[in-house]
Design a protein around this motif. Structure first.
Motif, mmCIF file in Angstrom:
data_model
loop_
_atom_site.group_PDB
_atom_site.id
_atom_site.type_symbol
_atom_site.label_atom_id
_atom_site.label_comp_id
_atom_site.label_asym_id
_atom_site.label_seq_id
_atom_site.Cartn_x
_atom_site.Cartn_y
_atom_site.Cartn_z
ATOM 1 N N SER A 1 -10.377 -5.177 -1.941
ATOM 2 C CA SER A 1 -11.510 -4.332 -1.551
ATOM 3 C C SER A 1 -11.971 -4.641 -0.137
ATOM 4 O O SER A 1 -12.416 -3.753 0.597
ATOM 5 C CB SER A 1 -12.672 -4.501 -2.543
ATOM 6 O OG SER A 1 -13.136 -5.831 -2.578
ATOM 7 N N ILE B 1 0.847 -1.196 0.000
ATOM 8 C CA ILE B 1 0.000 0.000 0.000
ATOM 9 C C ILE B 1 0.881 1.244 0.000
ATOM 10 O O ILE B 1 1.810 1.354 0.812
ATOM 11 C CB ILE B 1 -0.930 0.028 1.230
ATOM 12 C CG1 ILE B 1 -1.888 -1.163 1.197
ATOM 13 C CG2 ILE B 1 -1.721 1.340 1.278
ATOM 14 C CD1 ILE B 1 -2.754 -1.278 2.442
ATOM 15 N N GLN C 1 -9.927 -5.679 2.281
ATOM 16 C CA GLN C 1 -8.914 -5.072 3.144
ATOM 17 C C GLN C 1 -9.150 -3.571 3.285
ATOM 18 O O GLN C 1 -8.992 -3.000 4.369
ATOM 19 C CB GLN C 1 -7.518 -5.343 2.576
ATOM 20 C CG GLN C 1 -7.101 -6.795 2.652
ATOM 21 C CD GLN C 1 -5.807 -7.074 1.905
ATOM 22 O OE1 GLN C 1 -5.366 -6.287 1.068
ATOM 23 N NE2 GLN C 1 -5.197 -8.216 2.189
ATOM 24 N N GLN C 2 -9.554 -2.916 2.191
ATOM 25 C CA GLN C 2 -9.811 -1.487 2.244
ATOM 26 C C GLN C 2 -11.012 -1.182 3.142
ATOM 27 O O GLN C 2 -11.042 -0.164 3.835
ATOM 28 C CB GLN C 2 -10.041 -0.946 0.831
ATOM 29 C CG GLN C 2 -8.780 -0.965 -0.019
ATOM 30 C CD GLN C 2 -9.027 -0.541 -1.455
ATOM 31 O OE1 GLN C 2 -10.159 -0.538 -1.930
ATOM 32 N NE2 GLN C 2 -7.966 -0.183 -2.147
ATOM 33 N N PHE D 1 -9.416 5.248 -0.220
ATOM 34 C CA PHE D 1 -8.712 3.983 -0.453
ATOM 35 C C PHE D 1 -9.041 3.544 -1.879
ATOM 36 O O PHE D 1 -10.214 3.395 -2.231
ATOM 37 C CB PHE D 1 -9.155 2.917 0.542
ATOM 38 C CG PHE D 1 -8.752 3.194 1.960
ATOM 39 C CD1 PHE D 1 -7.565 2.708 2.473
ATOM 40 C CD2 PHE D 1 -9.556 3.980 2.777
ATOM 41 C CE1 PHE D 1 -7.187 2.979 3.777
ATOM 42 C CE2 PHE D 1 -9.188 4.259 4.082
ATOM 43 C CZ PHE D 1 -7.999 3.759 4.583
ATOM 44 N N SER E 1 -3.727 0.565 -3.074
ATOM 45 C CA SER E 1 -3.391 -0.853 -2.893
ATOM 46 C C SER E 1 -2.950 -1.461 -4.225
ATOM 47 O O SER E 1 -3.590 -1.250 -5.256
ATOM 48 C CB SER E 1 -4.603 -1.626 -2.365
ATOM 49 O OG SER E 1 -4.979 -1.184 -1.083
ATOM 50 N N SER F 1 -7.761 1.082 -5.517
ATOM 51 C CA SER F 1 -6.968 -0.029 -6.047
ATOM 52 C C SER F 1 -6.253 0.432 -7.308
ATOM 53 O O SER F 1 -6.861 1.060 -8.176
ATOM 54 C CB SER F 1 -7.875 -1.226 -6.383
ATOM 55 O OG SER F 1 -8.528 -1.700 -5.227
ATOM 56 N N LEU G 1 -9.583 -1.269 6.616
ATOM 57 C CA LEU G 1 -8.725 -0.117 6.886
ATOM 58 C C LEU G 1 -9.543 1.168 7.027
ATOM 59 O O LEU G 1 -9.214 2.035 7.841
ATOM 60 C CB LEU G 1 -7.693 0.032 5.774
ATOM 61 C CG LEU G 1 -6.646 -1.077 5.693
ATOM 62 C CD1 LEU G 1 -5.778 -0.907 4.454
ATOM 63 C CD2 LEU G 1 -5.770 -1.104 6.949
ATOM 64 N N SER G 2 -10.611 1.299 6.250
ATOM 65 C CA SER G 2 -11.492 2.457 6.382
ATOM 66 C C SER G 2 -12.093 2.509 7.784
ATOM 67 O O SER G 2 -12.150 3.563 8.425
ATOM 68 C CB SER G 2 -12.612 2.413 5.340
ATOM 69 O OG SER G 2 -12.127 2.618 4.048
ATOM 70 N N GLY H 1 -12.618 1.737 -5.449
ATOM 71 C CA GLY H 1 -12.160 2.347 -4.208
ATOM 72 C C GLY H 1 -13.322 2.752 -3.328
ATOM 73 O O GLY H 1 -14.494 2.490 -3.635
ATOM 74 N N GLN H 2 -12.995 3.395 -2.212
ATOM 75 C CA GLN H 2 -14.005 3.847 -1.267
ATOM 76 C C GLN H 2 -13.431 4.935 -0.379
ATOM 77 O O GLN H 2 -12.250 4.900 -0.032
ATOM 78 C CB GLN H 2 -14.504 2.679 -0.414
ATOM 79 C CG GLN H 2 -13.396 1.902 0.295
ATOM 80 C CD GLN H 2 -13.906 0.615 0.910
ATOM 81 O OE1 GLN H 2 -14.542 0.628 1.939
ATOM 82 N NE2 GLN H 2 -13.631 -0.507 0.243
#
Length: 393
Positions: free
Chosen positions: A230, A99, A232-233, A295, A114, A297, A236-237, A379-380
């Motif tokens: 996605s 990342i 993992q994101q 976040f 990522s 990709s 993390l968010s 992403g997000q």
């Protein structure tokens, strides 16, 4: 405490003076005790740091206080397990997670990119030779953290001044330090490879369960690394939302536990392996609103190389993303979260009170560019709670 006079008699203090002296003494004891505890905590943290890794072009550590310019930090998650039998027999030391975090107090924003572990890229600048184009997760094997940095620099065209490598135990320690991370599961996860199941609903994950959630590939989406990213994101968010919450930042024991988890379980570049550096990054992140934290990709497409399946960069879309980061623009995600997660609800954020006379931390500087990414880039934003799409692999 002042010395006792050598000569003359001492006056008998009155009742008011006696109370004032008692209060002053109590405050002094409290101050000394607090300073002592802080000093001991700082010493313990400093002694926990592993030896720093020199990376080409590594920046000088900032002084205490927030950073005043954009920085790029590479974070890699190693799958070696460092010999811990709980993780099973591990082979080569690979960067299971890669990342790139762009953190900027100038544009008041942050973006974490990522990179899929199965992406074919030129690996270069490594102590074990230059193996040519291989999957990006082999960078650690060929030259450790420094090799991962030069490889991502070559791919993105960005200079990376700071880097960190975290092992499995680091994920467990950090999730424990914050008291668990809340995740939303829309469809149950069934991962037979990891023996990890998670029912649909809301869950607060810490320790081993948090690690398995992040590692799960075959229990999420279509079982590809694309869908795992996605997921993992999503985690993390939620972690960012937890870290930035008032309950976390106002609790010194939690803050210390987080810092201890980082110092004890990460191998840091020399530029990052100090309390000053950690504090500076934390100061900068603290005031960035969730809506300005994204976040995403790194855009890729399926490919085959030498008979091995993987993915390759989609260069036109990647250039849009990298140019936006190089220009320190605020990023707006227009694509969906990816095959492992689905859109959810926006999460309300309580603004951090700004010091008197200062600008609100949620304000966007007038000169800051805002770039909407194409919908094809998944992403997000951290301000949205997405939900995992599980699978029965």
């Amino acid at each position: 405490m002042p010395d006792t006079p050598r000569h003359g008699s001492l006056a008998t203090p009155g009742p008011i003076r006696t109370v004032l002296v008692a209060v002053a003494t109590a405050l002094a004891v409290l101050l000394v005790s607090t300073v002592s505890v802080a000093a001991i905590a700082a010493w313990q943290l400093s002694s926990s740091f592993q030896p720093g890794v020199d990376i080409q072009g590594g920046e000088a550590p900032p002084q205490v206080g927030p950073i005043d310019e954009p920085v790029n930090i590479l974070i890699v998650g190693s799958d070696s397990g460092e010999g811990n039998p709980a993780y099973g027999e591990r082979g080569e030391n690979l960067n299971d997670v890669t990342i790139l975090l762009h953190l900027s107090p100038v544009s008041n924003s942050a973006i974490a990119v990522s990179f899929q572990r199965d992406m074919f890229v030129p690996i270069s600048g490594c102590e074990n030779g230059n193996p040519g184009t291989r999957k990006i997760n082999e960078a650690l094997y060929y030259g450790g953290l420094a090799c991962a940095v030069t490889t991502v620099e070559g791919l993105t065209g960005l200079e990376i001044g700071y880097a960190a490598k975290v092992e499995f135990d680091g994920v467990i320690a950090l999730s424990n330090a914050v008291g668990g991370v809340e995740v939303c599961v829309a469809e149950a996860i069934r991962d037979s490879q990891l023996s990890f199941d998670l029912e649909a609903g809301m869950h607060t994950l810490e320790g081993w369960d948090a690690l398995q959630f992040l590692r799960s590939r075959y229990g999420v989406g279509d079982g590809s690394d694309t869908t795992r990213v996605s997921n993992q994101q999503l985690f993390l968010s939620s972690l960012i939302r937890k870290v930035k919450s008032g309950d976390t930042l106002s609790n010194p024991l939690t803050v210390y536990a987080m810092a201890k988890a980082v110092a004890s379980n990460m191998q840091l570049s020399t530029s990052l392996s100090s309390l000053d550096s950690m504090a500076a990054m934390a100061f900068a992140l603290k005031d960035i609103p969730l809506a300005n934290i994204a976040f995403v990709s790194y855009p890729t497409g399926a490919t085959t190389m030498g008979g091995v399946d993987g993915v390759a960069p989609r260069k036109a879309e990647a250039k849009i993303l990298m140019d936006a980061i190089a220009a320190d623009a605020q990023i707006v995600v227009t694509g969906d979260p990816g095959g492992g997660a689905q859109a959810g609800e926006d999460v309300a954020e309580t603004p951090t009170p700004a010091p008197s006379g200062s600008a609100s931390p949620s304000e966007t500087p007038d000169e800051t560019a805002v770039v909407e990414l194409p919908p094809s880039i998944n992403g997000q934003p951290a301000s949205e709670q997405t939900c995992t799409i599980g699978n029965n692999y």
